[in-house]
Design an enzyme around this catalytic site. Structure first.
Site, PDB file in Angstrom:
ATOM      1  N   HIS A  46       0.820  -1.217   0.000  1.00  0.00           N
ATOM      2  CA  HIS A  46       0.000   0.000   0.000  1.00  0.00           C
ATOM      3  C   HIS A  46       0.853   1.266   0.000  1.00  0.00           C
ATOM      4  CE1 HIS A  46       0.345  -0.160   4.540  1.00  0.00           C
ATOM      5  NE2 HIS A  46       0.406   1.144   4.364  1.00  0.00           N
ATOM      6  N   ASP A  88       0.071  -7.653   1.621  1.00  0.00           N
ATOM      7  CA  ASP A  88       0.532  -6.258   1.636  1.00  0.00           C
ATOM      8  C   ASP A  88       2.062  -6.231   1.663  1.00  0.00           C
ATOM      9  OD1 ASP A  88       0.593  -3.531   1.762  1.00  0.00           O
ATOM     10  OD2 ASP A  88      -0.243  -3.371   3.789  1.00  0.00           O
ATOM     11  N   GLN A 174       0.588   6.154  11.470  1.00  0.00           N
ATOM     12  CA  GLN A 174       0.818   6.637  10.111  1.00  0.00           C
ATOM     13  C   GLN A 174       2.270   7.050   9.873  1.00  0.00           C
ATOM     14  OE1 GLN A 174      -1.744   7.518  11.943  1.00  0.00           O
ATOM     15  NE2 GLN A 174      -3.509   6.790  10.819  1.00  0.00           N
ATOM     16  N   GLY A 175       2.853   6.554   8.767  1.00  0.00           N
ATOM     17  CA  GLY A 175       4.234   6.871   8.426  1.00  0.00           C
ATOM     18  C   GLY A 175       5.192   5.732   8.700  1.00  0.00           C
ATOM     19  N   SER A 177       4.308   2.550   8.064  1.00  0.00           N
ATOM     20  CA  SER A 177       3.965   1.480   7.129  1.00  0.00           C
ATOM     21  C   SER A 177       5.193   1.013   6.359  1.00  0.00           C
ATOM     22  CB  SER A 177       2.920   1.970   6.126  1.00  0.00           C
ATOM     23  OG  SER A 177       1.670   2.136   6.723  1.00  0.00           O
ATOM     24  N   GLY A 178       5.276  -0.296   6.136  1.00  0.00           N
ATOM     25  CA  GLY A 178       6.372  -0.851   5.355  1.00  0.00           C
ATOM     26  C   GLY A 178       7.592  -1.217   6.160  1.00  0.00           C
TER      27      GLY A 178
END
Length: 216
Positions: A46, A88, A174-175, A177-178
């Site tokens: 995403h 994901d 948030q931020g 991610s990954g």
């Protein structure tokens, strides 16, 4: 619902977690990621918002000595549709390797997760609701899959790991991610999503993509 910031974490020790990268679009931090080889970065699917470079080499992404490396191409897992539905995961092929950074191992498909306490890190929002330039890290507990499904009303996709955000004040937001969920020196998960982007914990468990499923 995307994973975004480290809540109630600490500034990462100097020269630690050198496999971490900031995935950026148009000069702005978009997501975390981690180096698994000289050429490839793993992050969340995403995060495929046309990222064009990764920043490596320093835990402060605004430092003058970071390395900004162009992304050659991205490869999203073929069956990924949207965050929350599974798969994901995305690979980024970058141009070159910096001597200042290291890679992290990922588990084989037959690995059984036995650790209780792991780590998550990122440059996302903190409990003060501000994005940070310094990498922050938090210790999080692995949550039993049956408990996790119950807390998510049996709506979770397969091939995920649950850790943090539940019965604790620590988790991601948030931020972040990954970025990786690191257990015993291996990147076992990828920050994927939490409930309704609510980073006021305790809440529902945080959800990570299980990396081992995709490592053949």
């Amino acid at each position: 619902v995307h994973g975004s910031h480290i809540i109630n974490g600490d500034k990462a020790p100097v020269n630690s977690m050198q496999y971490m990268v900031s995935v950026q679009s148009n000069g702005r931090h978009a997501c975390g990621g981690f180096l698994i080889s000289e050429d490839f970065v793993v992050t969340a699917a995403h995060c495929n918002t046309k990222p064009n470079l990764v920043v490596v080499g320093n835990q402060n992404i605004k430092s003058s000595n970071v390395k900004k490396i162009n992304i050659q191409y991205s490869c999203v897992f073929p069956t990924f549709r949207k965050v929350g539905l599974g798969n994901d995961i995305m690979l980024l092929k970058k141009v070159s390797m910096s001597n200042a950074v290291k890679t992290i191992q990922i588990p084989n498909s037959d690995r059984t997760l036995t650790e209780n306490i792991c780590m998550v890190a990122g440059w996302g929002k903190t409990e003060s609701n501000n994005y940070g330039d310094d990498l922050r890290v938090a210790k999080v507990s692995i949550i039993n899959s049956k408990v996790c499904q119950r807390e998510w009303d049996n709506t979770l996709p397969p091939n995920v790991i649950c850790a943090g955000g539940y019965e604790t004040t620590k988790g991601f937001c948030q931020g972040d991610s990954g970025g990786p969920l690191v257990c015993n020196g291996e990147a076992v998960g990828i920050v994927s999503f939490n409930r309704n982007s609510n980073c006021t914990y305790p809440n529902a468990p945080n959800i990570y993509t299980d990396v081992s499923i995709y490592h053949q």
